[in-house]
Scaffold this motif. Sequence first.
Motif, PDB file in Angstrom:
ATOM      1  N   ALA A 285      45.202 101.045 -17.704  1.00  0.00           N
ATOM      2  CA  ALA A 285      46.270 100.351 -17.188  1.00  0.00           C
ATOM      3  C   ALA A 285      45.917 100.574 -15.656  1.00  0.00           C
ATOM      4  O   ALA A 285      46.444 100.164 -14.590  1.00  0.00           O
ATOM      5  CB  ALA A 285      47.395 101.261 -17.253  1.00  0.00           C
ATOM      6  N   ASP A 286      44.894 101.518 -15.545  1.00  0.00           N
ATOM      7  CA  ASP A 286      44.703 101.944 -14.323  1.00  0.00           C
ATOM      8  C   ASP A 286      43.440 101.926 -14.179  1.00  0.00           C
ATOM      9  O   ASP A 286      42.193 102.821 -14.499  1.00  0.00           O
ATOM     10  CB  ASP A 286      44.719 103.138 -13.933  1.00  0.00           C
ATOM     11  CG  ASP A 286      45.678 103.757 -14.424  1.00  0.00           C
ATOM     12  OD1 ASP A 286      47.279 102.730 -13.513  1.00  0.00           O
ATOM     13  OD2 ASP A 286      46.650 104.365 -14.613  1.00  0.00           O
ATOM     14  N   PRO A 287      42.420 100.931 -13.207  1.00  0.00           N
ATOM     15  CA  PRO A 287      40.825 100.984 -12.206  1.00  0.00           C
ATOM     16  C   PRO A 287      40.606 101.696 -11.926  1.00  0.00           C
ATOM     17  O   PRO A 287      41.636 102.479 -11.701  1.00  0.00           O
ATOM     18  CB  PRO A 287      41.229  99.546 -11.666  1.00  0.00           C
ATOM     19  CG  PRO A 287      42.807  98.627 -11.696  1.00  0.00           C
ATOM     20  CD  PRO A 287      43.529  99.943 -12.203  1.00  0.00           C
ATOM     21  N   PRO A 288      39.563 102.685 -11.925  1.00  0.00           N
ATOM     22  CA  PRO A 288      38.466 103.458 -11.476  1.00  0.00           C
ATOM     23  C   PRO A 288      39.052 103.335 -10.219  1.00  0.00           C
ATOM     24  O   PRO A 288      39.592 102.318  -9.326  1.00  0.00           O
ATOM     25  CB  PRO A 288      37.421 103.553 -11.787  1.00  0.00           C
ATOM     26  CG  PRO A 288      36.715 102.590 -13.142  1.00  0.00           C
ATOM     27  CD  PRO A 288      38.102 101.479 -12.430  1.00  0.00           C
ATOM     28  N   LYS A 289      38.496 104.594  -9.509  1.00  0.00           N
ATOM     29  CA  LYS A 289      38.808 104.940  -7.769  1.00  0.00           C
ATOM     30  C   LYS A 289      37.878 103.959  -7.169  1.00  0.00           C
ATOM     31  O   LYS A 289      36.686 103.863  -7.900  1.00  0.00           O
ATOM     32  CB  LYS A 289      38.705 106.362  -7.128  1.00  0.00           C
ATOM     33  CG  LYS A 289      38.886 106.606  -6.101  1.00  0.00           C
ATOM     34  CD  LYS A 289      38.391 107.986  -5.996  1.00  0.00           C
ATOM     35  CE  LYS A 289      38.741 108.451  -4.468  1.00  0.00           C
ATOM     36  NZ  LYS A 289      37.999 109.881  -3.792  1.00  0.00           N
TER      37      LYS A 289
ATOM     38  N   LEU B  41      38.592 100.194  -7.321  1.00  0.00           N
ATOM     39  CA  LEU B  41      38.901  98.902  -7.307  1.00  0.00           C
ATOM     40  C   LEU B  41      40.273  98.855  -7.579  1.00  0.00           C
ATOM     41  O   LEU B  41      41.724 100.067  -7.834  1.00  0.00           O
ATOM     42  CB  LEU B  41      38.387  99.307  -9.318  1.00  0.00           C
ATOM     43  CG  LEU B  41      37.189  99.586  -9.003  1.00  0.00           C
ATOM     44  CD1 LEU B  41      36.435  98.708 -11.060  1.00  0.00           C
ATOM     45  CD2 LEU B  41      36.114  98.282  -8.179  1.00  0.00           C
ATOM     46  N   SER B  42      40.872  97.764  -6.883  1.00  0.00           N
ATOM     47  CA  SER B  42      42.707  97.711  -6.750  1.00  0.00           C
ATOM     48  C   SER B  42      42.844  97.043  -8.074  1.00  0.00           C
ATOM     49  O   SER B  42      42.192  96.334  -8.540  1.00  0.00           O
ATOM     50  CB  SER B  42      43.584  97.480  -5.710  1.00  0.00           C
ATOM     51  OG  SER B  42      42.151  95.474  -5.589  1.00  0.00           O
ATOM     52  N   GLU B  43      44.130  97.460  -8.668  1.00  0.00           N
ATOM     53  CA  GLU B  43      44.457  96.643  -9.435  1.00  0.00           C
ATOM     54  C   GLU B  43      45.174  94.894  -9.272  1.00  0.00           C
ATOM     55  O   GLU B  43      44.520  94.674  -9.728  1.00  0.00           O
ATOM     56  CB  GLU B  43      45.780  97.484 -10.141  1.00  0.00           C
ATOM     57  CG  GLU B  43      46.227  98.311 -10.763  1.00  0.00           C
ATOM     58  CD  GLU B  43      47.436  98.856 -11.061  1.00  0.00           C
ATOM     59  OE1 GLU B  43      48.417  98.262 -11.159  1.00  0.00           O
ATOM     60  OE2 GLU B  43      47.412 100.380 -10.879  1.00  0.00           O
TER      61      GLU B  43
ATOM     62  N   GLU C 171      32.349  94.742 -14.544  1.00  0.00           N
ATOM     63  CA  GLU C 171      32.046  96.077 -15.347  1.00  0.00           C
ATOM     64  C   GLU C 171      32.588  96.774 -16.328  1.00  0.00           C
ATOM     65  O   GLU C 171      32.458  97.705 -17.375  1.00  0.00           O
ATOM     66  CB  GLU C 171      30.499  96.997 -14.665  1.00  0.00           C
ATOM     67  CG  GLU C 171      29.268  95.853 -13.945  1.00  0.00           C
ATOM     68  CD  GLU C 171      28.509  95.995 -15.808  1.00  0.00           C
ATOM     69  OE1 GLU C 171      28.816  96.791 -16.362  1.00  0.00           O
ATOM     70  OE2 GLU C 171      27.599  94.959 -16.227  1.00  0.00           O
ATOM     71  N   HIS C 172      33.710  97.453 -15.301  1.00  0.00           N
ATOM     72  CA  HIS C 172      35.360  98.026 -15.527  1.00  0.00           C
ATOM     73  C   HIS C 172      35.231  97.699 -16.726  1.00  0.00           C
ATOM     74  O   HIS C 172      35.767  98.059 -17.805  1.00  0.00           O
ATOM     75  CB  HIS C 172      36.161  97.752 -14.589  1.00  0.00           C
ATOM     76  CG  HIS C 172      37.424  98.741 -15.058  1.00  0.00           C
ATOM     77  ND1 HIS C 172      37.365  99.874 -15.348  1.00  0.00           N
ATOM     78  CD2 HIS C 172      38.070  97.684 -14.587  1.00  0.00           C
ATOM     79  CE1 HIS C 172      38.880  99.592 -15.237  1.00  0.00           C
ATOM     80  NE2 HIS C 172      39.144  98.984 -15.367  1.00  0.00           N
TER      81      HIS C 172
ATOM     82  N   LEU D  68      43.021  89.790 -10.623  1.00  0.00           N
ATOM     83  CA  LEU D  68      42.365  88.164 -10.629  1.00  0.00           C
ATOM     84  C   LEU D  68      41.001  87.315 -11.325  1.00  0.00           C
ATOM     85  O   LEU D  68      40.691  86.685 -11.924  1.00  0.00           O
ATOM     86  CB  LEU D  68      42.326  88.190  -8.905  1.00  0.00           C
ATOM     87  CG  LEU D  68      43.681  87.968  -8.581  1.00  0.00           C
ATOM     88  CD1 LEU D  68      43.051  88.256  -6.480  1.00  0.00           C
ATOM     89  CD2 LEU D  68      44.255  86.799  -8.615  1.00  0.00           C
ATOM     90  N   VAL D  69      40.349  89.079 -11.334  1.00  0.00           N
ATOM     91  CA  VAL D  69      39.011  89.324 -12.069  1.00  0.00           C
ATOM     92  C   VAL D  69      39.477  88.776 -13.226  1.00  0.00           C
ATOM     93  O   VAL D  69      38.448  87.839 -13.939  1.00  0.00           O
ATOM     94  CB  VAL D  69      37.818  89.773 -11.648  1.00  0.00           C
ATOM     95  CG1 VAL D  69      36.947  90.139 -11.968  1.00  0.00           C
ATOM     96  CG2 VAL D  69      38.042  89.952 -10.051  1.00  0.00           C
ATOM     97  N   LEU D  70      40.434  89.859 -14.030  1.00  0.00           N
ATOM     98  CA  LEU D  70      40.559  89.403 -15.232  1.00  0.00           C
ATOM     99  C   LEU D  70      40.939  87.864 -15.576  1.00  0.00           C
ATOM    100  O   LEU D  70      40.415  87.763 -16.798  1.00  0.00           O
ATOM    101  CB  LEU D  70      41.487  90.051 -15.945  1.00  0.00           C
ATOM    102  CG  LEU D  70      41.390  90.398 -17.550  1.00  0.00           C
ATOM    103  CD1 LEU D  70      40.232  90.868 -17.957  1.00  0.00           C
ATOM    104  CD2 LEU D  70      42.490  91.845 -17.378  1.00  0.00           C
TER     105      LEU D  70
END
Length: 231
Positions: free
Chosen positions: A160-164, A166-168, A205-206, A173-175
């Motif tokens: 649910a929460d990308p690392p610091k 990285l914006s949701e 990579e995330h 969009l990338v996914l």
Amino acid sequence: MTSPEQSGQPDEIAVLVVDDDFMVASIHTRFVDRTAGFRVVGNAATGTAALAEVARLRPDLVLLDVHLPDLSGLDVLRRLRAGGDDVGVIMVTAAREADTVRSAAANGAAHYLVKPFEYDDLRVRLEAFRSAYLALGDSGFAEQGAIDALFVPAGLARRADPPKGLSEPTAALVLAALTEAGELSAAECAAGLGLSRVTARRYLEHFVTTDQAGVRLRYGGGRPERIYLAR
């Protein structure tokens, strides 16, 4: 299985590397040794030797190839479990057949990593294993959080929460771009979304670390390129 305290330094995971290719085993050994909290305590090139070394060294974790010259890695895994040995196992192999993967999971493999791979691909799985292994500690009873560390897939709680940094919205969009394309390199993703290649790679990579994407290497004239695969 030994406790981390018995395997060397506190919280250190002892690893047995099993692969019949000496060069591949050497690479995997270097990968493990450069990962904090792990150390290689032995190597084996056959299934028979692997079983003997597990009994002799009592490692916490085995990196186990499927294709061995005598027993298959799956046979080794089955014999370990049949003998009551709950040593951690990560399958590290070129075998991609669905029945092989299912058999590894059914017999208690913690992770399954397809060759060829880069260091970070193994590191993520080693760290996930270590977190789960240390979660229960030596206490007699386990809290739900510690139980989840063993039974919930490594990336599930983090999706649910990308690392610091990285914006949701960008992550979405990338996914979406990866899902639509099926597979993308960081350069292709960057060009399609107007991102820098470095930024695109960070998001991709995330998704690998959270099990929302896979990765393979594409070989050309120079350095292999990482190709990200939609799950």
